[in-house]
Scaffold this active site. Structure first.
Site, mmCIF file in Angstrom:
data_model
loop_
_atom_site.group_PDB
_atom_site.id
_atom_site.type_symbol
_atom_site.label_atom_id
_atom_site.label_comp_id
_atom_site.label_asym_id
_atom_site.label_seq_id
_atom_site.Cartn_x
_atom_site.Cartn_y
_atom_site.Cartn_z
ATOM 1 N N LYS A 105 0.808 -1.196 0.059
ATOM 2 C CA LYS A 105 0.428 -0.059 -0.489
ATOM 3 C C LYS A 105 0.705 1.103 0.404
ATOM 4 C CE LYS A 105 -3.677 -2.398 2.308
ATOM 5 N NZ LYS A 105 -3.301 -3.319 3.463
ATOM 6 N N ASP A 108 2.796 8.208 -1.132
ATOM 7 C CA ASP A 108 3.522 9.364 -0.922
ATOM 8 C C ASP A 108 3.602 9.582 -1.983
ATOM 9 O OD1 ASP A 108 5.800 10.585 0.437
ATOM 10 O OD2 ASP A 108 6.122 8.816 1.970
HETATM 11 P P1 5BU Z 1 -8.269 -11.673 7.068
HETATM 12 O O1 5BU Z 1 -7.733 -12.612 7.551
HETATM 13 O O2 5BU Z 1 -8.720 -12.590 5.678
HETATM 14 O O3 5BU Z 1 -8.785 -10.752 7.000
HETATM 15 O O4 5BU Z 1 -6.609 -10.510 6.204
HETATM 16 C C1 5BU Z 1 -7.038 -9.525 4.905
HETATM 17 C C2 5BU Z 1 -5.742 -9.381 4.533
HETATM 18 O O5 5BU Z 1 -6.367 -8.293 3.462
HETATM 19 C C3 5BU Z 1 -5.094 -8.420 5.887
HETATM 20 O O6 5BU Z 1 -3.844 -8.629 4.979
HETATM 21 C C4 5BU Z 1 -5.333 -7.093 4.931
HETATM 22 O O7 5BU Z 1 -4.360 -6.413 5.540
HETATM 23 C C5 5BU Z 1 -5.651 -6.979 3.823
HETATM 24 N N1 5BU Z 1 -6.757 -5.776 3.521
HETATM 25 C C6 5BU Z 1 -8.361 -6.128 3.888
HETATM 26 O O8 5BU Z 1 -8.325 -6.737 4.991
HETATM 27 N N2 5BU Z 1 -9.338 -5.405 3.094
HETATM 28 C C7 5BU Z 1 -8.754 -4.474 3.074
HETATM 29 O O9 5BU Z 1 -9.666 -3.228 2.475
HETATM 30 C C8 5BU Z 1 -7.671 -4.174 2.154
HETATM 31 C C9 5BU Z 1 -6.334 -5.273 2.209
HETATM 32 BR BR1 5BU Z 1 -6.961 -3.185 0.635
#
Ligand code: 5BU
Length: 383
Positions: A105, A108
């Protein structure tokens, strides 16, 4: 929960058809890989030590087409470009056939994101096929990352060979650049910092820039053309296996624009999302698609891939597409049937749904089957 996008041609098109229309080489590759593995699953490999990460990649690799990392939460990440964590992940990715997506992500000014992408200890661009950008700073971040990737791409076909020979020293110091970054001089895994003068002749690249004195020993480097994306002289024996049925991924790197988030109360408005789509359209040869909660293809010419986090299945045995509660920290979940089938997302991103299961490989297979079924239903094909 999502706008109806089902009139766009990509909604009902197969991944194979979309591969034929994809102008981005990595998007073309990914779509073919998805068809080959019958998988539209990305594992969010949010584990906190490097050994666990590598073991997980090896165990879940057969079920996925992308492995998503957050390298900065991994303790013991080995930065060695030849046989460190990024390189080892690359070998596992080749063996099982998946791409690596660093969920960095970037957010900057252009000059800073270029350095964050290509420099520092991690040298993300060396091992991550895909990265993403937060569009808050504006379109220049996308342009800057594209420029950095193009520069890297133009150099990466040359392998740096380091040799040590006895001779008259030509310089009594390093040029300092590598010291600043805290990493050794580039090795065969990293793109050289200077373009070679010719692609055919073996040319010493010493001239004082990369010379160092160890007694009277001179360190020299030369650049040799390589025609395969596989880095040689890397990793342990046995890790050189390559997934059957498809060639190795192209050198071209890809970018995803973070256009929508899964978290409750996030500040990304429709207007913001639309600005992301416009930026993507202006950089089609670098932007493969979006991190979003639905497909964002609206213009007939759009061919972007949407990848969606915030995905979980209800426990096995519960109602197939019942609601799934959030994690209590803002994360919200939807099922593959909703995200892929209704909202037109192409790839689901799953972390804890798989990681916390009693058997992560079995659970990954369950997610793979369900997400693939949702895709087949969407395009009205049957397994
Ligand atoms: P989870 O354990 O399935 O909830 O992990 C979701 C991953 O996706 C986690 O690494 C977050 O940093 C990433 N993520 C997210 O959950 N939602 C978003 O909108 C974004 C990234 Br962008």
């Amino acid at each position: 929960m999502c706008a109806a996008r089902d009139r766009h041609p990509t909604f009902k098109a197969s991944f194979a058809e979309r591969a034929n229309n994809a102008s981005h080489p990595l998007a073309n590759y990914l779509l073919r890989l998805m068809e080959l593995k019958k998988s539209n699953l990305c594992l969010s490999a949010d584990v906190t030590n490097a050994r666990e990460l590598l073991a997980l990649a090896d165990r879940i690799g057969p079920s996925i087409v992308i492995l998503k990392t957050h390298y900065d939460l991994v303790a013991g990440w080995d930065y060695n470009p030849q046989n460190g964590t990024g390189a080892r992940l690359g070998a596992i990715a080749r063996k099982h056939g998946f791409l690596i997506f660093e969920d960095r992500k970037f957010g900057d000014i252009g000059s800073t994101v270029q350095l964050q992408y290509t420099a520092g200890n991690a040298r993300i661009i060396d091992w991550a096929h895909i990265v993403n950008v937060n569009m808050i700073p504006g379109k220049a971040a996308v342009t800057a990352l594209q420029q950095a990737a193009a520069r890297w791409r133009s150099r990466v076909n040359y392998e740096v060979r380091t040799s040590v020979s006895v001779g008259t020293p030509v310089s009594d110091s390093f040029d300092g650049e590598d010291d600043e970054q805290g990493t050794p001089a580039p090795t065969s895994l990293s793109a050289p910092k200077e373009p070679p003068p010719s692609s055919s002749a073996r040319t010493d690249y010493n001239n004082g820039r990369k010379g160092s004195i160890v007694s009277i020993t001179t360190l020299t480097q030369s650049f040799e053309p390589v025609d395969s994306p596989r880095f040689s002289n890397t990793i342990a024996e046995g890790d050189e296996l390559v997934y059957a049925g498809i060639e190795e991924p192209p050198w071209e790197r890809g970018l995803l624009i973070l256009a929508q988030m899964s978290s409750e109360g996030n500040l990304m408005t429709n207007e913001y999302t639309q600005a992301c789509v416009e930026a993507a359209r202006e950089h089609k040869d670098f932007v493969m698609g979006f991190i979003s909660q639905e497909t964002l293809n609206t213009d007939p010419a759009d061919t972007f891939i949407s990848m969606t986090p915030g995905c979980q299945l209800p426990p096995e045995g519960d109602e197939e597409d019942g609601d799934v509660a959030g994690d209590g920290l803002g994360q919200q979940y939807n099922t593959p049937a909703k995200l892929v089938g209704l909202c037109g997302s192409d790839i689901i991103i799953v972390g804890r749904g798989i990681l916390k299961a009693a058997s992560p490989p079995q659970e990954a297979e369950r997610y793979r089957r369900r997400a693939w079924k949702a895709y087949l239903n969407r395009i009205e094909q049957h397994a």
